[in-house]
Scaffold this active site. Structure first.
Site: not given
Length: 330
Positions: A287, A268, A239
């Site tokens: 991601h 993000e 994370r």
């Protein structure tokens, strides 16, 4: 059966995700046995009223806490990711609602990604691409990965898949988790995360894959990067909030570490003005380390299997311990 009345299922999805769900044979099967309400973030509160189940297909959404007041009948929440931090807020944690995740879907794909970036660093593949664009023939010597030491911080199923793959490539693997132990079948030695800084100097690669909890938030800070070898590479597939981003940037600038491969970030998308985009020795991906062809179908099928289990009173897969924030290992 939980009853003759059709249960109500709320499904949180983005506008561009609805087609994944309505076109899925697995969801079409559920629609025959349940009243399904597909919704975006704006309509979530309305969809949650009198809903028995919530399927958070848009696992990046932060809409659940704000709509939670409307969850007057909810019994089970499933999120389409391994990480549960988007739905781990006090109201959820303190409720009787069962929480499950999608553990197991991304393990091998993320392990392949980690092996790929380790090889990219060792064989200077990004350097070769830069030289190719310049049409320059420049011979270099590169590193071996066999015999190099790697520490995997996070000993859940994804960490174990990474450990097995890197060990098969000849690397020496250890883990870091909640408690120290020896004789682990995948890691051999597991260090306590609380004593992480003591062990970091021994490793050539450090891979972050821990779940995000109060204990792991900001785990990789200036002190952690200062403890690593100047030649070490850092890989984050866990994370973004595991890392203090400013400290990582400074460690890269100062040469405290040699490089980083980053698939997750505390913000993000990664802002265009972030210096990480152009720093030498940094590999960035959006991601996507676990996202293989067909992953969306697999996520929906896992939920459909769990929905059938829920309807028939069979134990659910991947039940999260809401106090720990992840599925406990057996």
């Amino acid at each position: 059966m939980i009853g003759k009345e059709k249960p109500v299922l709320a499904v949180l999805c983005g506008d561009d995700q609805a087609g994944d769900l309505t076109g899925s044979p697995a969801m079409q099967g559920i629609e025959k046995t349940a009243l399904v309400r597909y919704t975006g973030a704006a309509g979530l509160a309305d969809a949650l009223r009198d809903a028995d189940v919530l399927f958070v297909y848009d696992f990046l959404s932060r809409a659940v806490p704000d709509a939670w007041h409307a969850a007057n009948r909810l019994r089970w929440l499933h999120i389409a990711s391994a990480g549960v931090d988007p739905v781990m807020f006090p109201g959820m944690r303190d409720s009787d609602v069962v929480l499950t995740n999608s553990r197991g879907v991304f393990d091998d794909s993320i392990a392949e990604y980690v092996l790929g970036v380790v090889l990219s660093f060792a064989k200077d593949l990004h350097g070769s691409l830069d030289l190719q664009r310049e049409r320059r023939w420049q011979h270099r010597e590169t590193e071996r990965i066999a015999g190099r030491d790697v520490l995997i911080v996070g000993t859940g199923p994804i960490g174990r898949a990474i450990a097995r793959m890197l060990r098969a490539a000849g690397m020496r693997v250890a883990g870091a988790g909640r408690r120290a132990r020896t004789g682990d079948p995948d890691f051999g030695t597991v260090h306590a995360s609380a004593a992480l800084a003591e062990h970091l100097p021994a490793y050539d690669y450090v891979v972050a894959v821990a779940p995000l909890t109060e204990q792991t938030k900001g785990l990789f800070d200036a002190a952690a990067f200062a403890a690593m070898k100047p030649s070490a590479r850092f890989v984050n597939v866990g994370r973004g909030e595991l890392v203090v981003t400013g400290d990582l940037i400074e460690a890269l600038r100062s040469g405290a570490i040699a490089g980083a491969a980053l698939d997750v970030f505390d913000t993000e998308p990664l802002p265009a003005e972030s210096p990480l985009w152009t720093m030498p020795g940094v590999l960035i991906s959006p991601h996507m380390s676990g996202d293989f062809l067909g992953w969306r179908d697999t996520l929906i099928e896992l939920f459909a299997d769990n929905f059938h289990r829920w309807r028939t009173g069979t134990p659910l897969r991947n039940v999260v311990d809401k106090q720990l924030g992840y599925v406990p290992s057996e």
